[in-house]
Design a protein around this motif. Structure first.
Motif, mmCIF file in Angstrom:
data_model
loop_
_atom_site.group_PDB
_atom_site.id
_atom_site.type_symbol
_atom_site.label_atom_id
_atom_site.label_comp_id
_atom_site.label_asym_id
_atom_site.label_seq_id
_atom_site.Cartn_x
_atom_site.Cartn_y
_atom_site.Cartn_z
ATOM 1 N N CYS A 9 0.741 -1.000 0.031
ATOM 2 C CA CYS A 9 -0.139 0.082 -0.094
ATOM 3 C C CYS A 9 1.007 1.260 0.061
ATOM 4 C CB CYS A 9 -0.796 0.370 0.965
ATOM 5 S SG CYS A 9 -2.058 -1.556 1.376
ATOM 6 N N LEU A 10 2.213 1.494 1.154
ATOM 7 C CA LEU A 10 2.673 2.333 0.658
ATOM 8 C C LEU A 10 3.450 2.972 -0.662
ATOM 9 C CD1 LEU A 10 4.121 4.677 3.145
ATOM 10 C CD2 LEU A 10 6.191 3.007 3.390
ATOM 11 N N ALA A 11 3.736 1.245 -1.106
ATOM 12 C CA ALA A 11 4.540 1.512 -2.435
ATOM 13 C C ALA A 11 3.549 2.360 -3.738
ATOM 14 C CB ALA A 11 4.726 0.266 -2.620
ATOM 15 N N LEU A 12 2.404 1.960 -3.249
ATOM 16 C CA LEU A 12 1.249 2.727 -4.310
ATOM 17 C C LEU A 12 0.905 3.361 -3.871
ATOM 18 C CD1 LEU A 12 -0.309 -0.646 -4.893
ATOM 19 C CD2 LEU A 12 1.305 0.194 -6.862
ATOM 20 N N GLY A 13 0.963 4.073 -2.965
ATOM 21 C CA GLY A 13 0.388 5.686 -2.886
ATOM 22 C C GLY A 13 -1.364 5.427 -2.300
ATOM 23 N N VAL A 14 -1.384 4.459 -1.127
ATOM 24 C CA VAL A 14 -2.924 4.233 -0.654
ATOM 25 C C VAL A 14 -2.800 3.949 0.547
ATOM 26 C CG1 VAL A 14 -4.631 2.075 -1.481
ATOM 27 C CG2 VAL A 14 -2.986 2.690 -3.428
ATOM 28 N N ALA A 15 -3.834 4.713 1.439
ATOM 29 C CA ALA A 15 -3.822 4.563 2.595
ATOM 30 C C ALA A 15 -4.199 2.887 3.312
ATOM 31 C CB ALA A 15 -4.968 5.609 3.287
ATOM 32 N N TRP A 16 -3.544 2.341 4.023
ATOM 33 C CA TRP A 16 -4.412 1.474 4.505
ATOM 34 C C TRP A 16 -5.505 1.702 5.688
ATOM 35 C CZ3 TRP A 16 -3.371 -3.862 4.370
ATOM 36 C CH2 TRP A 16 -3.736 -4.375 5.647
ATOM 37 N N SER A 17 -6.297 0.099 5.594
ATOM 38 C CA SER A 17 -7.519 -0.015 6.074
ATOM 39 C C SER A 17 -7.691 -0.959 6.415
ATOM 40 C CB SER A 17 -8.712 0.859 5.345
ATOM 41 O OG SER A 17 -10.099 0.431 5.966
ATOM 42 N N ASP A 18 -8.017 -1.321 7.773
ATOM 43 C CA ASP A 18 -8.570 -2.720 7.985
ATOM 44 C C ASP A 18 -9.445 -3.410 7.715
ATOM 45 O OD1 ASP A 18 -6.029 -2.766 9.744
ATOM 46 O OD2 ASP A 18 -7.082 -2.032 11.865
ATOM 47 N N ASP A 19 -10.070 -2.674 6.756
ATOM 48 C CA ASP A 19 -11.531 -3.267 6.281
ATOM 49 C C ASP A 19 -10.897 -3.809 5.330
ATOM 50 O OD1 ASP A 19 -14.404 -3.496 6.402
ATOM 51 O OD2 ASP A 19 -14.581 -2.663 5.011
ATOM 52 N N ARG A 20 -10.079 -3.781 4.571
ATOM 53 C CA ARG A 20 -8.880 -4.082 3.308
ATOM 54 C C ARG A 20 -8.936 -6.248 3.368
ATOM 55 N NH1 ARG A 20 -4.367 -2.850 0.649
ATOM 56 N NH2 ARG A 20 -3.640 -5.197 -1.039
ATOM 57 N N LEU A 21 -9.623 -7.139 2.301
ATOM 58 C CA LEU A 21 -9.239 -8.204 2.605
ATOM 59 C C LEU A 21 -8.479 -8.760 2.252
ATOM 60 C CD1 LEU A 21 -12.202 -8.532 -0.678
ATOM 61 C CD2 LEU A 21 -12.319 -9.204 1.464
ATOM 62 N N ILE A 22 -7.804 -9.873 3.188
ATOM 63 C CA ILE A 22 -6.742 -10.099 3.488
ATOM 64 C C ILE A 22 -6.532 -11.087 2.360
ATOM 65 C CG2 ILE A 22 -6.203 -12.568 4.373
ATOM 66 C CD1 ILE A 22 -7.478 -11.788 7.289
ATOM 67 N N ALA A 23 -7.328 -11.944 1.683
ATOM 68 C CA ALA A 23 -7.349 -12.948 0.155
ATOM 69 C C ALA A 23 -7.049 -12.087 -0.604
ATOM 70 C CB ALA A 23 -8.096 -13.672 0.095
ATOM 71 N N ALA A 24 -6.292 -10.678 -0.908
ATOM 72 C CA ALA A 24 -5.993 -9.749 -1.874
ATOM 73 C C ALA A 24 -5.012 -9.741 -2.983
ATOM 74 C CB ALA A 24 -6.777 -8.132 -1.689
ATOM 75 N N HIS A 25 -5.200 -9.444 -3.891
ATOM 76 C CA HIS A 25 -4.205 -9.321 -4.786
ATOM 77 C C HIS A 25 -2.695 -8.043 -3.986
ATOM 78 C CE1 HIS A 25 -4.732 -12.334 -7.623
ATOM 79 N NE2 HIS A 25 -5.520 -11.494 -8.253
ATOM 80 N N ALA A 26 -1.505 -7.504 -4.900
ATOM 81 C CA ALA A 26 -0.916 -6.718 -4.247
ATOM 82 C C ALA A 26 -1.033 -5.793 -4.363
ATOM 83 C CB ALA A 26 0.941 -6.579 -5.084
ATOM 84 N N ASP A 27 -1.922 -5.105 -5.385
ATOM 85 C CA ASP A 27 -2.188 -3.971 -5.406
ATOM 86 C C ASP A 27 -3.655 -3.983 -5.261
ATOM 87 O OD1 ASP A 27 -4.397 -5.791 -7.361
ATOM 88 O OD2 ASP A 27 -4.207 -5.038 -9.630
#
Length: 455
Positions: free
Chosen positions: A357-375
Motif C-alpha cells: 500500500c505504501l509503495a502504491l500510495g494507497v491508504a491502509w485500512s483494516d477493512d481490507r480483504l486478507i485475500a487480495a492481490h498486491a494492487d
C-alpha cells in the motif's frame, strides 16, 4: 277435472350427457367446492368421457368437499410452478438461488410444458432415465444460427473437399473470418486439412448422460418445489418423492478405488511446505485448517487478532461476478482461535500488504480483504482454486479438489480423537456432516484399526 302435473324428482347424481356435432359423447356435472376470493360461489364444471368415470369422480369430489379435504386441480405447468416457487423463496444468498435454478433446468427441459398436477411417478422415472442417457448439454453446440460462426460453418460444409480461407473471406467481404474459424476448429465443427484450407467435420451432437449426483440434485430441488404445493394444499401428494434416486457406480479398477477426497498427513505437510514461499501462504494455511473458500476470501483484517479469526462473511462466485454475504448457515458464524503458526503467517502477510500500500500510495485500512492481490484487488474464487491446483501439481501431489483440504482437516481431527462435536464446531457444520460427508479413511487408519483390535 284438471290433472296435477307430476312432480319432478331431483337426481341423486346430477350428471348430464352431451353429444358433440362430431358424434362424441361426454358427461359433465357442476359442484360447489367453496367460495372465490370475491365471495361468489366456486362452482367448476367437471367433464369425463364415460358415465362410469363421471359417477366415480362425482362421488369422490363431493365426499372430499363435505370432509373439507378437496383440493382443486393446480393449473400450472412445471415451468410456471418452478418460477413461482423460486420467486417465493426468500433466499439471502444469490448463489443459493442460482443453484436451485440450475438444478431445476433439466426438469424444465424435459417436462416444463406439462401440467404439474398431472405428473406421475412414471414421469419422474422417465426424467431420471433421460438425464442418465441424454441429459448432458454440449456447450459447443449452443450457437446462434444467425451468427457469423454459424454462417461460416454452413459455407464450409458446402465444400466436401475443403475450401481455402481466401474463398471464405470472399464470401464474407469486410468481415473478420479468422476468429470464427479458430473458434469452429476448437469446437470441432471445422477441421484444418491443409495450409489455410478448412473442411466440415461431423457435427452431430453425441447424446451423453450426466452423473448420478447431478440427477439426485435435480430430483431434490424438484421434490422441494412439488412439496411446497402439497404443503399449501394445492396438490394432493408429492409423486417426485417416490422416485428412486440413482446411486453412484462402484468402480472396478484399482485407480478409481484408490481415489480419495482428502490427503494424508504426509501429503498435507508436503503441500504446506510447497506453499510456504507463496505470497498468500497465510490463506493456504487457513484452507488447510478447514476454512471454506468463501470464508477465506471473505475474511478481513478487522476480524483477525491473535485471539480469534471471526468468521462473519463469505465471498462466492455468482456467474462472472462475486457476492459477499452472510455465512452459509448459523453454525458457520464462529470465532476460531488461530494456531500460533497461522497467526504468525497472517501477521507477516499484513506487513507485506502494508508495504505494498505504501509503495502504491494507497491508504491502509483494516477493512481490507486478507485475500487480495498486491494492487489490492480481491482474489477471484476461480483464481484461488486454480492456484491451489498449480501449487499441488508443482509439489507432485495427488489431485484433489480445493474442498479436499476441508475434508482433510476433518479427517485428521477425528483420527486424533478430537470429539466430533468439537470438530463440527471448528468447521462450522453439523456433527453428522463431519462423519457422513467430510471424513475420509486412509489405508494407514485401516491398518492401525486392524492391528489394535485384539492387542
Amino acid at each position: 277435472m284438471t290433472e296435477t302435473p307430476a312432480k319432478k324428482t331431483r337426481r341423486a347424481e346430477p350428471i348430464d350427457k352431451r353429444t358433440a356435432k362430431n358424434g362424441e359423447t361426454s358427461y359433465h356435472f357442476m359442484v360447489d367446492v367453496g367460495t372465490k376470493p370475491d365471495g361468489s360461489r366456486d362452482r367448476p364444471r367437471f367433464t369425463y368421457r364415460t358415465m362410469t368415470e363421471a359417477r366415480r369422480e362425482y362421488r369422490r369430489i363431493t365426499s372430499e368437499v363435505a370432509a373439507g379435504t378437496y383440493i382443486r386441480p393446480l393449473d400450472l405447468t412445471v415451468d410456471e410452478a418452478c418460477d413461482e416457487w423460486i420467486e417465493g423463496r426468500r433466499l439471502r444468498r444469490q448463489v443459493t438461488r442460482n443453484n436451485y435454478i440450475n438444478h431445476l433446468l433439466p426438469a424444465r427441459r424435459f417436462m416444463g410444458g406439462r401440467k404439474l398436477a398431472q405428473l406421475t411417478k412414471a414421469d419422474g422415472d422417465a426424467l431420471v432415465t433421460w438425464m442418465l442417457t441424454q441429459g448432458r448439454v454440449d456447450q459447443r453446440r449452443k450457437v446462434d444460427p444467425d451468427s457469423l460462426s454459424s454462417r461460416v460453418a454452413a459455407f464450409v460444409a458446402l465444400h466436401t473437399e475443403g475450401v481455402a480461407a481466401q474463398a471464405i473471406q470472399a464470401e464474407f467481404p469486410g468481415q473478420d473470418i479468422h476468429n470464427p474459424l479458430s473458434a469452429l476448429v476448437r469446437a470441432g465443427r471445422v477441421a484444418r486439412t491443409g495450409r489455410a484450407v478448412y473442411a466440415a467435420t461431423e457435427t452431430a451432437a453425441v447424446e451423453r448422460g450426466v452423473k448420478p449426483v447431478t440427477v439426485r440434485s435435480t430430483l431434490t430441488a424438484l421434490s422441494m418445489m412439488v412439496q411446497s404445493y402439497v404443503d399449501q394444499g394445492r396438490l394432493p401428494r408429492n409423486v417426485i418423492a417416490l422416485v428412486e434416486r440413482p446411486a453412484d457406480e462402484i468402480p472396478e479398477d484399482d485407480d478409481a478405488v484408490d481415489a480419495a477426497k482428502s490427503w494424508t498427513v504426509a501429503e498435507i505437510e508436503q503441500f504446506r511446505t510447497a506453499a510456504e514461499a507463496h505470497r498468500l501462504y497465510a490463506c493456504w494455511l487457513m484452507s488447510t485448517y478447514g476454512m471454506r473458500r468463501s470464508e477465506v476470501l471473505g475474511m478481513r483484517w478487522s476480524r483477525f487478532s491473535d485471539a480469534a479469526l471471526k468468521v462473519r462473511r463469505g465471498r462466492v462466485a455468482v456467474g462472472t461476478e462475486t457476492e459477499e454475504n452472510l455465512p452459509k448457515s448459523r453454525r458457520s458464524r464462529r470465532d476460531l482461535p488461530p494456531p500460533a503458526e497461522l497467526a504468525a503467517a497472517l501477521r507477516a502477510l499484513k506487513k507485506v500488504q502494508r508495504t505494498e500500500c505504501l509503495a502504491l500510495g494507497v491508504a491502509w485500512s483494516d477493512d481490507r480483504l486478507i485475500a487480495a492481490h498486491a494492487d489490492g484487488t480481491p482474489i477471484r474464487p476461480e483464481w484461488y482454486t486454480d492456484e491451489f491446483q498449480r501449487i499441488a501439481k508443482a509439489a507432485g501431489l495427488r489431485r484433489i479438489q480445493l474442498k479436499g483440504l476441508r475434508n482433510t482437516s476433518v479427517s485428521l481431527m477425528l483420527a486424533l480423537g478430537i470429539p466430533v462435536h468439537i470438530v463440527a464446531a471448528w468447521h462450522g457444520h453439523d456433527p453428522a456432516m463431519s462423519l457422513s460427508v467430510y471424513s475420509d479413511t486412509h489405508a494407514d487408519d485401516l491398518k492401525a484399526a486392524g492391528a489394535a483390535l485384539y492387542q
